[in-house]
Scaffold this motif. Sequence first.
Motif, mmCIF file in Angstrom:
data_model
loop_
_atom_site.group_PDB
_atom_site.id
_atom_site.type_symbol
_atom_site.label_atom_id
_atom_site.label_comp_id
_atom_site.label_asym_id
_atom_site.label_seq_id
_atom_site.Cartn_x
_atom_site.Cartn_y
_atom_site.Cartn_z
ATOM 1 N N LEU A 63 -4.957 9.406 -1.206
ATOM 2 C CA LEU A 63 -3.577 9.850 -1.151
ATOM 3 C C LEU A 63 -2.819 9.225 -2.317
ATOM 4 N N ALA A 64 -2.000 10.013 -2.982
ATOM 5 C CA ALA A 64 -1.223 9.488 -4.106
ATOM 6 C C ALA A 64 -0.216 8.446 -3.637
ATOM 7 N N ASN A 65 0.306 8.630 -2.432
ATOM 8 C CA ASN A 65 1.264 7.700 -1.839
ATOM 9 C C ASN A 65 0.502 6.662 -1.019
ATOM 10 N N ALA A 66 0.294 5.486 -1.617
ATOM 11 C CA ALA A 66 -0.445 4.425 -0.933
ATOM 12 C C ALA A 66 0.351 3.835 0.225
ATOM 13 N N GLY A 67 1.636 4.199 0.317
ATOM 14 C CA GLY A 67 2.473 3.714 1.405
ATOM 15 C C GLY A 67 2.803 4.793 2.414
ATOM 16 N N TYR A 68 2.000 5.826 2.459
ATOM 17 C CA TYR A 68 2.251 6.960 3.347
ATOM 18 C C TYR A 68 2.279 6.536 4.814
ATOM 19 N N ALA A 69 1.582 5.462 5.127
ATOM 20 C CA ALA A 69 1.559 4.966 6.511
ATOM 21 C C ALA A 69 2.929 4.460 6.938
ATOM 22 N N GLY A 70 3.727 4.030 5.986
ATOM 23 C CA GLY A 70 5.102 3.651 6.263
ATOM 24 C C GLY A 70 5.333 2.230 6.724
ATOM 25 N N THR A 71 4.339 1.606 7.359
ATOM 26 C CA THR A 71 4.525 0.257 7.872
ATOM 27 C C THR A 71 3.169 -0.400 8.044
ATOM 28 N N SER A 72 3.150 -1.718 8.104
ATOM 29 C CA SER A 72 1.892 -2.419 8.344
ATOM 30 C C SER A 72 1.452 -2.199 9.793
ATOM 31 N N ARG A 73 0.141 -2.202 10.007
ATOM 32 C CA ARG A 73 -0.421 -1.914 11.326
ATOM 33 C C ARG A 73 -1.618 -2.810 11.588
ATOM 34 N N ASN A 74 -1.951 -2.997 12.870
ATOM 35 C CA ASN A 74 -3.196 -3.698 13.144
ATOM 36 C C ASN A 74 -4.358 -2.742 12.868
ATOM 37 N N TRP A 75 -5.583 -3.256 12.929
ATOM 38 C CA TRP A 75 -6.747 -2.478 12.488
ATOM 39 C C TRP A 75 -6.950 -1.212 13.320
ATOM 40 N N LEU A 76 -6.805 -1.316 14.630
ATOM 41 C CA LEU A 76 -7.027 -0.160 15.490
ATOM 42 C C LEU A 76 -6.013 0.951 15.228
ATOM 43 N N THR A 77 -4.735 0.583 15.121
ATOM 44 C CA THR A 77 -3.710 1.600 14.895
ATOM 45 C C THR A 77 -3.788 2.159 13.473
ATOM 46 N N ALA A 78 -4.231 1.344 12.522
ATOM 47 C CA ALA A 78 -4.399 1.822 11.144
ATOM 48 C C ALA A 78 -5.488 2.885 11.073
ATOM 49 N N ASN A 79 -6.597 2.654 11.755
ATOM 50 C CA ASN A 79 -7.678 3.635 11.791
ATOM 51 C C ASN A 79 -7.247 4.910 12.501
ATOM 52 N N ALA A 80 -6.530 4.747 13.617
ATOM 53 C CA ALA A 80 -6.068 5.909 14.373
ATOM 54 C C ALA A 80 -5.099 6.740 13.537
ATOM 55 N N TRP A 81 -4.228 6.054 12.796
ATOM 56 C CA TRP A 81 -3.281 6.754 11.918
ATOM 57 C C TRP A 81 -4.018 7.595 10.880
ATOM 58 N N ALA A 82 -5.010 6.993 10.213
ATOM 59 C CA ALA A 82 -5.750 7.700 9.165
ATOM 60 C C ALA A 82 -6.505 8.895 9.728
ATOM 61 N N MET A 83 -7.170 8.701 10.858
ATOM 62 C CA MET A 83 -7.975 9.785 11.429
ATOM 63 C C MET A 83 -7.124 10.932 11.966
ATOM 64 N N GLY A 84 -5.858 10.663 12.265
ATOM 65 C CA GLY A 84 -4.984 11.709 12.786
ATOM 66 C C GLY A 84 -4.137 12.387 11.728
ATOM 67 N N LEU A 85 -4.382 12.077 10.465
ATOM 68 C CA LEU A 85 -3.549 12.600 9.385
ATOM 69 C C LEU A 85 -3.732 14.098 9.139
ATOM 70 N N ASN A 86 -2.610 14.741 8.868
ATOM 71 C CA ASN A 86 -2.576 16.091 8.318
ATOM 72 C C ASN A 86 -1.489 16.045 7.253
ATOM 73 N N PRO A 87 -1.760 15.365 6.125
ATOM 74 C CA PRO A 87 -0.700 15.056 5.164
ATOM 75 C C PRO A 87 -0.059 16.291 4.541
ATOM 76 N N TYR A 88 1.278 16.267 4.500
ATOM 77 C CA TYR A 88 2.075 17.308 3.871
ATOM 78 C C TYR A 88 1.817 18.695 4.471
ATOM 79 N N GLY A 89 1.347 18.737 5.709
ATOM 80 C CA GLY A 89 1.060 20.007 6.350
ATOM 81 C C GLY A 89 -0.046 20.782 5.660
ATOM 82 N N SER A 90 -0.977 20.061 5.054
ATOM 83 C CA SER A 90 -2.039 20.685 4.267
ATOM 84 C C SER A 90 -3.154 21.285 5.111
ATOM 85 N N ASN A 91 -3.171 20.931 6.399
ATOM 86 C CA ASN A 91 -4.262 21.333 7.296
ATOM 87 C C ASN A 91 -5.612 20.756 6.855
#
Length: 238
Positions: A63-91
């Motif tokens: 991802l060009a935006n390395a801060g797309y996650a928006g906030t720091s997270r613990n390891w479990l929530t960081a992984n869940a965030w990444a796996m649930g991504l659909n960035p910019y509505g790209s599908n």
Amino acid sequence: MKFHHRWAATALFVIASGVSALTHAASVSGQGTWETTLQGRDLDGNLSTFEAYYDTVLDITWLANAGYAGTSRNWLTANAWAMGLNPYGSNITGWRLPTTIDVGNDGATIGVDAGYNMTTHSEMSHMFYVTLGNKAVCTTSGTCFPDGWGLTNTGPFYALVPDSYWSATEFAPSTNAAWMFNYYNGNQGAIVKTNGYQAWAVHAGDVGAASTVPVPAAMWLFGSGLLGLIGFARRKTT
């Protein structure tokens, strides 16, 4: 269980001493390989902008935006965030955190898969040292605080900060810990999963739409070359 306490202590010393590795982090032309190994990819339907970059060496898309996650997270929530991504509505789904190679699954071993200057043992360390050409706070010879150490080059990425980023890889000796990479001082190690760190998403392979628009730093080179051709043409006509 071997964690990276010694390297963490070094980082704390650096912060406490007031020494800053990040003077003017920006795109640095000629530093690292990023201008030739990263290719811009569109995720939002606008081919004139890049929301991701395909890494032709690692065969992954960042991802060009390395801060797309928006906030720091613990390891479990960081992984869940990444796996649930659909960035910019790209599908485009199937994103993940970068991975780390735990050599021999023996834990974090200095000079093998942990510490500074580990250029080939994780996708993030390769990005920091090779693609962006940044320097660790300590060299392979043991000299610390060399000129220009730290996150001096962010390449075409934005919101890439001098902080620790989670890896998707668990720490082999303990399921309570996971690997991380520190973009402040170039350290790679393992830490307990409950810590709050940054998360930067990547995708296996080449995803997104390609564009003929040059990557940001290459635009200046393209423009200067065009001006040179115009100047040459003018001299020729006169």
